[in-house]
Design an enzyme around this catalytic site. Structure first.
Site, PDB file in Angstrom:
ATOM      1  N   ASP A 156       0.848  -1.184   0.000  1.00 23.65           N
ATOM      2  CA  ASP A 156       0.000   0.000   0.000  1.00 23.65           C
ATOM      3  C   ASP A 156       0.895   1.250   0.000  1.00 23.65           C
ATOM      4  OD1 ASP A 156      -3.113   0.668   0.585  1.00 23.65           O
ATOM      5  OD2 ASP A 156      -1.890   2.071   1.713  1.00 23.65           O
ATOM      6  N   TYR A 188      -3.449  10.982   1.723  1.00 24.68           N
ATOM      7  CA  TYR A 188      -3.950  10.847   0.349  1.00 24.68           C
ATOM      8  C   TYR A 188      -3.934  12.197  -0.365  1.00 24.68           C
ATOM      9  CZ  TYR A 188      -5.330   6.028   1.103  1.00 24.68           C
ATOM     10  OH  TYR A 188      -5.292   4.684   1.344  1.00 24.68           O
ATOM     11  N   HIS A 213      -4.693  -7.814  -0.139  1.00 26.88           N
ATOM     12  CA  HIS A 213      -4.020  -6.535   0.030  1.00 26.88           C
ATOM     13  C   HIS A 213      -3.133  -6.467   1.274  1.00 26.88           C
ATOM     14  CE1 HIS A 213      -3.490  -2.284  -0.797  1.00 26.88           C
ATOM     15  NE2 HIS A 213      -3.814  -1.989   0.441  1.00 26.88           N
TER      16      HIS A 213
END
Length: 441
Positions: A226, A360, A417
């Protein structure tokens, strides 16, 4: 552009051998100041201080009161996890959290490994540092930095740490024994959040690199998933993703021409379902957090129930997209509630959900292709583990263009993930295999 954003946020396991004296094609080692106000004069305190996770009756009582006052909306009939986290199943989790989950016990689990903090660029950086209990005669431990992502934490690595630091006693070869360092990204968990705009993966990579130098490591391995993969990429140079982003559209008919294997074809097609529809389903959070993270952060930082639903939903469909068809989201097929709630408690007790979401915006809320690191390739030996249930499959052909020194590419038999959290032994074995290849070169 869209694929660039997707890759930047969902790339799975990437590991590199970072050699500090290899200066070719590297980002400049600059300096920054992310603490409050202006940078004070004088040299920054470089001491490394022991840290311990703590809790209190007041903290636990406040959590329980908030859970007890929850107000939920009933789910639609037969909706399962297609509308997000199913509130019927959420009630079961809340009952366990309120009545059975033992946070004090989990704090003891967290303190099983040594924790530390040190000031870097104005921020208190938290990290776990685990050394091998013993080493084979004449051997030295190999330093390995492991970087987490969102919505994870350093706790994701608690299952894999003993496999790497004490492999012989866990059924693995002790040819390679590791000294593991797991830092928290600034603004996540026990690492201080930036007071200023702009702290992105490049800045984080620089901070983590300085951490390793401060610990006395000139050469080391890094691994991440990630955001951790982007951070580790910046530590070894981030490669651009131009040509091979284009081959995806044509791959169904001309896959062999583009160098795709049969396994690549299985994992990428049908294209509409495994890329467009899947990304549409799973990327709504990304747009919110890359534009206005503070707004949703107000709600999540105030409600432990909202925080749990928001985070745990990712641990269902990011583990396996088909879990959305299950009444319980398949949540406990790969994880225990204790482990999942411990990760949530790290966000809750530190109040860092908003600062973690800002990451983000700092990384994606700009013209990312204009960033220097996007035009640079990684010129260090690299390995990649392709887990079949990852959000987006990245073929070896793409990886080789971006990482010219790719020496290991593994199709993993299972996993999604959260690789280290889901399949610690598979990941540990692949790390060991990669290190063996590096050292035989």
């Amino acid at each position: 552009m869209w694929l660039e954003i997707v890759l930047a946020s969902v790339l799975g396991f990437v590991i590199y051998w970072f050699v500090s004296r290899d200066k070719a094609e590297t980002l400049p080692l600059e300096d920054g100041w992310w603490g409050p106000g202006a940078r004070p004069p004088g040299r920054e305190d470089e001491s490394i201080r022991p840290f311990k996770v703590e809790t209190s009756d007041q903290e636990i009582d406040d959590l329980h009161r908030r859970i007890e006052k929850v107000r939920l909306t009933p789910p639609l009939e037969d909706s399962r996890f297609h509308y997000g986290f199913n509130t019927s199943y959420l009630k079961k989790i809340l009952s366990y959290w309120r009545n059975e989950f033992d946070w004090r016990k989990q704090v003891e689990v967290l303190n099983r490994y040594p924790h530390f903090k040190t000031k870097i660029e104005g921020l208190d950086i938290h990290f776990v540092h685990v050394k091998p209990p013993e080493l084979p005669s004449g051997r030295a431990a190999k330093p390995l930095l492991m970087a987490h992502g969102w919505p994870g934490s350093f706790y994701e690595f608690y299952g894999i740490i003993p496999l790497l630091t004490d492999p012989k006693n866990h059924g693995l070869s002790d040819e390679h024994v590791f000294e593991v360092i797991c830092p928290s990204i600034p603004g996540y968990g026990f690492s201080e959040a930036s007071s200023k705009k702009g702290l992105d993966t490049v800045a984080t990579a620089r901070i983590f690199y300085k951490l390793m130098l401060r610990l006395g490591f000139q050469e080391f391995y890094v691994q991440g998933g990630d955001w951790g993969s982007a951070i580790c990429t910046n530590m070894g140079q981030l490669a651009p993703r131009n040509f091979y982003t284009l081959t995806l559209i044509l791959g169904r008919r001309f896959g062999r021409l583009f160098g795709y294997t049969e396994r690549d074809m299985e994992l990428m097609y049908p294209f509409k379902e495994k890329f467009f529809y899947k990304m549409m389903r799973e990327s709504g959070y990304l747009h919110i957090q890359a534009t206005k993270p503070d707004t949703v952060g107000c709600a999540l930082n105030d409600s432990p129930v909202g925080l749990a639903a928001y985070i745990l939903e990712k641990f269902t469909t990011w583990t396996n997209s088909e879990f959305r068809d299950l009444e319980d989201g398949g949540l406990e097929r790969k994880f225990s509630l204790d482990d999942l709630l411990t990760n949530i408690m790290i966000y809750w007790t530190t109040g860092t959900i908003t600062s973690s979401q800002r990451y983000y915006k700092e990384n994606l809320g700009k013209n990312i292709m204009a960033e220097k690191h996007q035009r640079m390739k990684v010129q260090v030996p690299t390995g990649f583990a392709a887990f079949p249930d990852e959000l987006l499959h990245v073929p070896e052909k793409w990886m080789k263009f971006k990482y010219p020194k790719l020496i290991s590419y593994s199709y993993m038999p299972r996993g999604g993930h959260f690789a280290a959290f889901e399949e610690p032994e598979l990941l540990a074995r692949d790390i060991i295999k990669f290190v063996g290849l590096v050292e035989r070169q």
